[in-house]
Write a protein that holds these residues in place. Structure first.
Motif, PDB file in Angstrom:
ATOM      1  N   ARG A 178      45.305  29.387  38.977  1.00  0.00           N
ATOM      2  CA  ARG A 178      44.630  28.468  39.895  1.00  0.00           C
ATOM      3  C   ARG A 178      43.850  29.252  40.953  1.00  0.00           C
ATOM      4  O   ARG A 178      42.685  28.957  41.246  1.00  0.00           O
ATOM      5  N   VAL A 179      44.481  30.266  41.532  1.00  0.00           N
ATOM      6  CA  VAL A 179      43.813  31.111  42.537  1.00  0.00           C
ATOM      7  C   VAL A 179      42.685  31.895  41.892  1.00  0.00           C
ATOM      8  O   VAL A 179      41.588  32.006  42.440  1.00  0.00           O
ATOM      9  N   LYS A 180      42.946  32.438  40.709  1.00  0.00           N
ATOM     10  CA  LYS A 180      41.921  33.213  40.004  1.00  0.00           C
ATOM     11  C   LYS A 180      40.677  32.372  39.756  1.00  0.00           C
ATOM     12  O   LYS A 180      39.547  32.817  40.001  1.00  0.00           O
ATOM     13  N   ARG A 181      40.859  31.125  39.267  1.00  0.00           N
ATOM     14  CA  ARG A 181      39.707  30.273  38.963  1.00  0.00           C
ATOM     15  C   ARG A 181      38.889  29.970  40.207  1.00  0.00           C
ATOM     16  O   ARG A 181      37.651  30.022  40.172  1.00  0.00           O
ATOM     17  N   GLU A 182      39.575  29.686  41.317  1.00  0.00           N
ATOM     18  CA  GLU A 182      38.824  29.365  42.532  1.00  0.00           C
ATOM     19  C   GLU A 182      38.085  30.585  43.060  1.00  0.00           C
ATOM     20  O   GLU A 182      36.927  30.481  43.490  1.00  0.00           O
ATOM     21  N   LEU A 183      38.717  31.753  43.025  1.00  0.00           N
ATOM     22  CA  LEU A 183      38.037  32.986  43.462  1.00  0.00           C
ATOM     23  C   LEU A 183      36.799  33.249  42.614  1.00  0.00           C
ATOM     24  O   LEU A 183      35.726  33.602  43.133  1.00  0.00           O
ATOM     25  N   GLU A 184      36.930  33.094  41.293  1.00  0.00           N
ATOM     26  CA  GLU A 184      35.790  33.330  40.399  1.00  0.00           C
ATOM     27  C   GLU A 184      34.659  32.356  40.672  1.00  0.00           C
ATOM     28  O   GLU A 184      33.480  32.745  40.710  1.00  0.00           O
TER      29      GLU A 184
END
Length: 726
Positions: A178-184
């Motif tokens: 979830r964090v990875k997707r938002e950062l990307e």
């Protein structure tokens, strides 16, 4: 900004035993320390630490993590000290805050160096406590959410690029999708706004065109599973614009050609039902080849478990389906935060899913500077994975494109250093072979083996590259020390002096060197002249005369004419000869490619800046270009081992062959019969009747090459043979 009581209530909602007093004290302390500081948006600066703490509360982390979020900028941006934090909040909090703190107070040369130094410290801190990384990710996430308030475009792009290259992969490594997707997504919007807008426009068109498609597919999948006796939750979603864009780039396809823009998730009760659901779907719909992945049997390195498959589903739509349990779904979204157990001692970084972190620590050990550490870390973090097995069945995950050398270093650094061969699925294959999913690898080692510089050309893991480069640096320094000592001995001896460590100790500061060995190695590398060192030790010594712009040095000189070279050798019989066997080509001593010197040839060395000595034959035409710099010439010879043909050297031949069947076969047979080995062959001219070619042959010495030349001349299919020069 989140108010004090709201933050405490959020934490109490999932952790009734949270230390409310510490949360309140940290909130007040941070508010007081940041005082009137403002962010680029104009908001009070303390709003940032509070929002970071709020993100950590959403992750359902422990009290220490929330307090660290509130205080994470106090060491960097206020007058707070580590000692004060330890006194007020305990050593654990002080250690966590220090681990998250940037190195902004360091004097660094560039943004790249600053980024690398920050990452180096972060890796050291999170190797003992993974919460450092969680707080850092929350900090970066809020900074990315407010990136638009930074006025300088170049700074925004730098932060977005760092986020895409390092922090999103780090989030992925600990399973926080979830964090990875938002950062990307946030970084993608800054780095490629046009690309993101294009994908969003096409997604909008698809939504309008097939508004009811997703609910219809969900209903039919649910019905299919229910008919098979399974009660499952089915949900559909679009993939993010960045993940769609990345697949378009990787597969070099258009938006319309992508098969998995829509993904459907099926949640079942247990692992057995995951496989039951898979069987029902494959029995009902046509499976897409090469789209099935079983991450339950073989989890990803970050602990992710799920079944993935692609099918031509309801209404003829190509869809991706993920099948997992509720526990697996929680793990997939929240990663390490999904099973937080710090109140019982916390997750250990020795667990299998943290193997990547131990690899980063190995890289940190071997990298000579922060910039190289950053390069190797990006290699380690940002690549697709392949999964291979040891002979005992242990799973090793590696980047796609990895070779047996990468595998060997992943097992252990010593295994990598001593690797001489590899059996892949029972067959001996070259060390440069790229590994595939499911390969079983057996590494063959030898105590006599050392890493080869050529390995660096085909390894892909940061750990392997760092280990090989470290070995090369150590071996190169040994060679430079040996050569530098030889050069200094010769130069001092010619003037009637003897070189001593005491004398060099007194002048090392003149050359900005930290030790005597550093000064000697610099001479061996050609960065400092041996004559310069001599005049520094003995300042009263007369400088050499000048003639025609070149120094006239009172030493014996090799020249490109054989007679002069013999004279030079006779005039300096006492010179210590350099042992050429056993050296690694391309390091302190290497052989010139223009003339390919062989044991038995008369040779001369040319000092090359940054490389040491290049060995040429005495009749090499290239030597004419060094006639104006005699101080770079050095007399060398072959030692007794070389003279006996103890190694493999490359001799180059120019051959004219008749253009008739069997000619090349005759040529290779003659060379093989005389124990030579063809390492390279190039046709330089061809006609109806003849081929002119240049062949590199591995031989023991010049006599060996002469024997092969004579045998070739006696072969009817070969019209002419001579040794190639320049």
């Amino acid at each position: 900004m989140i108010r004090q009581f709201e933050l405490v209530e959020r934490v109490h909602s999932y952790d009734p035993d949270a230390d409310e007093d510490m949360l309140n004290r940290a909130y007040v302390y941070g508010l007081k320390k940041h005082g009137t500081q403002l962010r680029a948006s104009g908001d009070p600066y303390f709003s940032h630490p509070v929002e970071v703490a709020g993100i950590l509360a959403e992750m359902r982390l422990d009290t220490s993590s929330i307090v660290t979020g509130l205080l994470h900028d106090t060491l960097e941006d206020t007058d707070a000290t580590r000692e004060e934090l330890a006194r007020l909040f305990g050593e654990e909090i002080a250690k966590l805050v220090d681990g998250v703190t940037k190195l902004s107070r360091l004097e660094v040369q560039s943004e790249t160096t600053k980024e690398a130094e920050n990452l180096r410290k972060l890796v050291l801190a999170m190797s003992t406590d993974i919460r450092v990384l969680l707080v850092k990710l929350a900090d970066r996430l809020h900074n990315m959410r407010t990136l638009q308030h930074i006025k300088e475009p170049a700074r925004r792009r730098r932060i977005a690029r760092e986020t895409m290259d390092l922090y999103a992969p780090l989030a992925s490594r600990i399973g926080m999708e979830r964090v990875k997707r938002e950062l990307e997504e946030l970084a993608f919007a800054e780095l490629n706004p046009d690309g993101r807008a294009s994908v969003q426009a096409r997604l909008g068109y698809l939504r309008e065109k097939g508004e009811q498609i997703v609910p219809q597919i969900e209903a039919e999948l649910t019905r299919t599973l229910k008919d098979g006796g399974l009660d499952a939750q089915v949900s559909g979603r679009e993939k993010t614009p960045y993940s769609i864009w990345r697949k378009m780039q990787q597969k070099n396809v258009s938006f319309e050609q992508l098969a998995d823009i829509m993904a459907f998730r099926i949640i079942v009760a247990d692992t057995a039902q995951c496989y039951q659901a898979l069987g029902l779907l494959h029995g009902r719909y046509q499976m897409l080849p090469q789209r099935f992945k079983d991450y339950i049997s073989v989890p990803k390195p970050n602990g992710y478990r799920s079944l993935h498959t692609g099918v031509i589903g309801p209404h003829g739509q190509r869809i991706e389906i993920q099948i997992r349990t509720a526990e697996m779904a929680e793990q997939a979204e929240r990663g390490v935060a999904a099973h937080w157990i710090y109140k019982q001692g916390g997750p250990s970084t020795d667990a299998p899913q943290y193997a990547w972190l131990r690899s980063l620590m190995d890289i940190l050990d071997k990298a000579p500077d922060a910039a190289e550490f950053l390069e190797h870390t990006k290699l380690e973090m940002f690549q697709d994975q392949v999964f291979c097995f040891t002979p005992k069945g242990k799973l090793i995950s590696l980047p796609r494109g990895a070779t047996p050398i990468d595998f060997a270093y992943a097992v252990h650094s010593q295994v990598g250093d001593t690797c001489v061969g590899a059996k892949i699925n029972g067959r001996m294959l070259p060390l440069r072979t790229q590994l595939q999913n499911g390969d079983q690898i057996e590494i063959v080692t030898s105590k006599a083996q050392t890493p080869s510089p050529t390995w660096e050309r085909f390894v892909v893991t940061g750990k392997a590259k760092a280990a090989i480069r470290r070995f090369i640096r150590v071996r190169q320094r040994e060679q430079y020390l040996q050569l530098g000592r030889s050069l200094l001995d010769k130069t001092f001896h010619e003037e009637g002096y003897e070189v001593t460590d005491k004398g060099l100790e007194g002048v090392k500061a003149n050359f900005k060197q930290a030790s005597v060995d550093d000064l000697i190695a610099n001479v061996g590398a050609g960065l400092t002249g041996s004559r310069e060192v001599l005049t520094a030790v003995y300042p009263g010594l007369k400088q050499p005369r000048k003639q025609g712009g070149a120094d006239i040095v009172p030493i014996s000189r090799a020249r490109s004419k054989a007679g002069k070279a013999r004279e030079a050798a006779k005039k300096d019989n006492g010179q210590r000869q350099i042992a050429l066997t056993g050296l690694i080509p391309g390091m302190a001593v290497h052989f010139a490619r223009c003339c390919h010197p062989l044991p038995g040839d008369r040779i001369v060395g040319i000092i090359t800046t940054g490389k040491g000595v290049t060995i040429h034959t005495i009749d090499c035409a290239t030597l004419e270009s060094f006639s104006d710099t005699p101080e770079r010439w050095i007399d060398v010879g072959w030692d007794s081992v070389s003279d006996s043909g103890g190694g493999a050297y490359t001799g180059r031949l120019k051959i004219t062959v008749s253009n008739q069947p069997g000619s090349l076969s005759s040529l290779s047979t003659v060379i093989a019969r005389h124990e030579g080995n063809i390492s390279n062959l190039r046709i330089v001219n061809r006609s109806m009747d003849f081929f002119d070619m240049v062949i590199d042959v591995e031989v023991a010495d010049v006599k060996h090459l002469a024997d092969i030349t004579a045998a070739l001349r006696a072969t009817p299919a070969i019209n002419a043979v001579e040794r190639a020069r320049n």
